[in-house]
Scaffold this motif. Structure first.
Motif, PDB file in Angstrom:
ATOM      1  N   LEU A 139      -2.531   7.930   0.478  1.00  0.00           N
ATOM      2  CA  LEU A 139      -2.127   9.141   1.181  1.00  0.00           C
ATOM      3  C   LEU A 139      -2.203  10.370   0.277  1.00  0.00           C
ATOM      4  CD1 LEU A 139       0.926   8.117   3.403  1.00  0.00           C
ATOM      5  CD2 LEU A 139      -1.355   8.775   4.132  1.00  0.00           C
ATOM      6  N   ALA A 140      -1.856  10.195  -0.999  1.00  0.00           N
ATOM      7  CA  ALA A 140      -1.907  11.334  -1.924  1.00  0.00           C
ATOM      8  C   ALA A 140      -3.336  11.847  -2.081  1.00  0.00           C
ATOM      9  CB  ALA A 140      -1.334  10.931  -3.284  1.00  0.00           C
ATOM     10  N   GLN A 162      -5.052   8.258  14.065  1.00  0.00           N
ATOM     11  CA  GLN A 162      -5.402   6.838  14.179  1.00  0.00           C
ATOM     12  C   GLN A 162      -5.893   6.291  12.845  1.00  0.00           C
ATOM     13  OE1 GLN A 162      -6.939   6.597  18.831  1.00  0.00           O
ATOM     14  NE2 GLN A 162      -8.418   6.798  17.199  1.00  0.00           N
ATOM     15  N   SER A 163      -6.764   7.051  12.210  1.00  0.00           N
ATOM     16  CA  SER A 163      -7.322   6.612  10.936  1.00  0.00           C
ATOM     17  C   SER A 163      -6.238   6.475   9.875  1.00  0.00           C
ATOM     18  CB  SER A 163      -8.388   7.605  10.464  1.00  0.00           C
ATOM     19  OG  SER A 163      -8.869   7.271   9.182  1.00  0.00           O
ATOM     20  N   LEU A 164      -5.286   7.416   9.848  1.00  0.00           N
ATOM     21  CA  LEU A 164      -4.219   7.377   8.849  1.00  0.00           C
ATOM     22  C   LEU A 164      -3.329   6.155   9.023  1.00  0.00           C
ATOM     23  CD1 LEU A 164      -3.203  11.149   8.794  1.00  0.00           C
ATOM     24  CD2 LEU A 164      -4.242   9.862   6.920  1.00  0.00           C
ATOM     25  N   VAL A 165      -2.957   5.845  10.259  1.00  0.00           N
ATOM     26  CA  VAL A 165      -2.114   4.675  10.502  1.00  0.00           C
ATOM     27  C   VAL A 165      -2.856   3.393  10.123  1.00  0.00           C
ATOM     28  CG1 VAL A 165      -0.824   3.342  12.225  1.00  0.00           C
ATOM     29  CG2 VAL A 165      -0.830   5.842  12.336  1.00  0.00           C
ATOM     30  N   GLY A 342       6.920  -2.085   4.427  1.00  0.00           N
ATOM     31  CA  GLY A 342       5.557  -1.938   4.947  1.00  0.00           C
ATOM     32  C   GLY A 342       5.541  -1.817   6.459  1.00  0.00           C
ATOM     33  N   MET A 343       6.322  -2.670   7.135  1.00  0.00           N
ATOM     34  CA  MET A 343       6.421  -2.585   8.600  1.00  0.00           C
ATOM     35  C   MET A 343       7.043  -1.269   9.033  1.00  0.00           C
ATOM     36  SD  MET A 343       7.561  -6.245  10.190  1.00  0.00           S
ATOM     37  CE  MET A 343       8.661  -6.739   8.868  1.00  0.00           C
ATOM     38  N   PHE A 344       8.130  -0.905   8.350  1.00  0.00           N
ATOM     39  CA  PHE A 344       8.842   0.316   8.703  1.00  0.00           C
ATOM     40  C   PHE A 344       7.941   1.537   8.515  1.00  0.00           C
ATOM     41  CE2 PHE A 344      13.572   1.615   8.805  1.00  0.00           C
ATOM     42  CZ  PHE A 344      13.294   2.722   9.584  1.00  0.00           C
ATOM     43  N   ALA A 345       7.300   1.622   7.337  1.00  0.00           N
ATOM     44  CA  ALA A 345       6.471   2.787   7.029  1.00  0.00           C
ATOM     45  C   ALA A 345       5.276   2.888   7.971  1.00  0.00           C
ATOM     46  CB  ALA A 345       6.000   2.713   5.579  1.00  0.00           C
ATOM     47  N   THR A 346       4.629   1.757   8.242  1.00  0.00           N
ATOM     48  CA  THR A 346       3.466   1.770   9.123  1.00  0.00           C
ATOM     49  C   THR A 346       3.855   2.173  10.538  1.00  0.00           C
ATOM     50  OG1 THR A 346       2.411   0.031   7.798  1.00  0.00           O
ATOM     51  CG2 THR A 346       1.546   0.401  10.012  1.00  0.00           C
ATOM     52  N   ALA A 347       4.925   1.572  11.039  1.00  0.00           N
ATOM     53  CA  ALA A 347       5.373   1.894  12.392  1.00  0.00           C
ATOM     54  C   ALA A 347       5.858   3.333  12.491  1.00  0.00           C
ATOM     55  CB  ALA A 347       6.491   0.935  12.803  1.00  0.00           C
ATOM     56  N   GLY A 351       5.570   7.858  14.551  1.00  0.00           N
ATOM     57  CA  GLY A 351       6.542   8.877  14.913  1.00  0.00           C
ATOM     58  C   GLY A 351       6.425  10.126  14.057  1.00  0.00           C
ATOM     59  N   LEU A 352       6.201   9.957  12.760  1.00  0.00           N
ATOM     60  CA  LEU A 352       6.071  11.116  11.869  1.00  0.00           C
ATOM     61  C   LEU A 352       4.880  11.982  12.265  1.00  0.00           C
ATOM     62  CD1 LEU A 352       6.826   9.435   8.417  1.00  0.00           C
ATOM     63  CD2 LEU A 352       8.379  10.784   9.853  1.00  0.00           C
ATOM     64  N   LEU A 353       3.801  11.331  12.648  1.00  0.00           N
ATOM     65  CA  LEU A 353       2.628  12.087  13.092  1.00  0.00           C
ATOM     66  C   LEU A 353       2.885  12.744  14.449  1.00  0.00           C
ATOM     67  CD1 LEU A 353      -0.114   9.598  11.896  1.00  0.00           C
ATOM     68  CD2 LEU A 353       0.225  11.933  11.051  1.00  0.00           C
TER      69      LEU A 353
END
Length: 380
Positions: A139-140, A162-165, A342-347, A351-353
């Motif tokens: 991401l950085a 979509q690509s970022l997730v 990993g699950m939390f951040a990906t999911a 929402g963040l987006l």
């Protein structure tokens, strides 16, 4: 007023039950210490209790809290993404728990992004050593070279989301390919289809949670016209705190103590010292986190964890929150060490987006003002 007061006095001054005081303690709103005269009891900082009592007397409601301060009240930002009604979480009017019964994260993204087509998180990239280091590095790099969101069509921004997730999921070990993201993660972690279904449920439940600290951080970045990867990175670095999205790490540490000492010893230690039990109680769900209940109903935690949850709930009156459910899931199925985050951040990246995209429609930079409390400037 004494510096420290008993549980009974704290309850009287606040007009609440003991489990609510425990919830305030778990949120860091009230400091607690062991009673020097009786180590079986706890004392609570009177100043913290007084501050909370003043806020209650002022009659401030969540919808009308002042927007010009960040400490002592809560920032209020209009949003159509998610909300809470009678201790239930809703995504654009749909019950999140009910949605998690069958929806994929792709379908949740379609809803939260208010997109015109189903999200596609497929990816062909393969990561050699998956984990949060790779995730944040990825991401950085994208943030350093990303394009501003200004002057770009919504459908183009959706494609970048979509690509970022998809790339974030790869960074945490998802198998490259085109299946739904929960299946790619299960394959990458060497898990069968039934576990993939649990991952699907968990990630839909975690996709958003209204205006959290991380959502606010992402919205601040978006308000400046920062690139989508920069917005997401702002949100995820905030999410990584142990008092936010990485709280399951504290629960896992608690579970490790269970293996060494047993549930009775661990609970007795925490209750005798006044230490809050990580993962129990949630200020938005006084009667219990419905996300945790929904997930824990789908599998049997290891016996020692199940006994611990039952006894902790009975003795404190606090229900397990989603962090306990995630840690139990990871422990029971032997998922990778960082799988919960990993699950939390990906999911939650969904929402963040969503919050970043919504903030773009406001067209105004979020710029709070400081209330100076330092040394008075000298006069010339």
């Amino acid at each position: 007023m004494g510096a420290w007061i008993s549980m009974d006095e704290a309850c009287t001054r606040l007009g609440v039950r003991p489990q609510t005081v425990y919830a305030y303690v778990s949120r860091g709103k009230i400091e607690v210490m062991s009673d020097p005269a009786d180590t079986r009891r706890s004392l609570y900082r009177a100043e913290d209790v007084a501050t909370l009592a003043r806020r209650k007397q002022a009659g401030r409601k969540h919808e009308t809290l002042a927007t010009n301060t960040l400490f002592g009240s809560e920032p209020s930002i209009p949003t159509a993404i998610s909300t809470f009604v009678r201790e239930r979480l809703y995504y654009r009017g749909q019950d999140a728990v009910a949605l998690a019964g069958s929806a994929t994260l792709e379908e949740a993204a379609h809803l939260l992004w208010d997109a015109d087509r189903l999200a596609d998180f497929s990816s062909s990239a393969r990561v050699a050593r998956p984990g949060r280091v790779v995730a944040f590095k990825t991401l950085a790099e994208l943030a350093a070279t990303g394009h501003s969101t200004h002057g770009r069509m919504t459908r183009v921004l959706h494609g970048e989301c979509q690509s970022l997730v998809g790339q974030l999921a790869n960074a945490f070990g998802a198998q490259p390919g085109q299946p739904p993201l929960h299946i790619r993660l299960a394959q990458g972690w060497g898990q069968p289809a039934p576990v993939a279904e649990l991952l699907r449920t968990a990630m839909v439940l975690l996709a958003d949670h209204e205006l959290t600290s991380s959502a606010f951080a992402a919205r601040i970045a978006a308000s400046t016209g920062a690139s989508l990867p920069a917005c997401l990175l702002s949100g995820l670095t905030t999410l990584s705190g142990p008092l936010h999205g990485d709280a399951s790490g504290r629960v896992k540490a608690l579970f490790s103590e269970l293996e060494r000492q047993g549930e009775d010893e661990v609970i007795a230690h925490h209750l005798s010292t006044g230490l809050p039990l990580a993962g129990f109680g949630h200020h938005l769900y006084p009667e219990g986190d419905p996300r945790a209940k929904a997930l824990l109903n789908l599998f049997e935690p290891p016996p020692v964890i199940a006994r611990f949850i039952e006894k902790a709930t009975r003795l404190t009156g606090l229900q397990p929150n989603i962090d306990v459910a995630l840690a139990a899931l990871v422990t029971h199925y032997g998922l990778p060490e960082d799988a919960a985050f990993g699950m939390f951040a990906t999911a939650r990246s969904v929402g963040l987006l969503a919050h970043s995209l919504e903030q773009l429609t406001v067209g105004q930079v979020i710029r709070p003002r400081g209330r100076y409390v330092g040394v008075a400037p000298g006069r010339e």
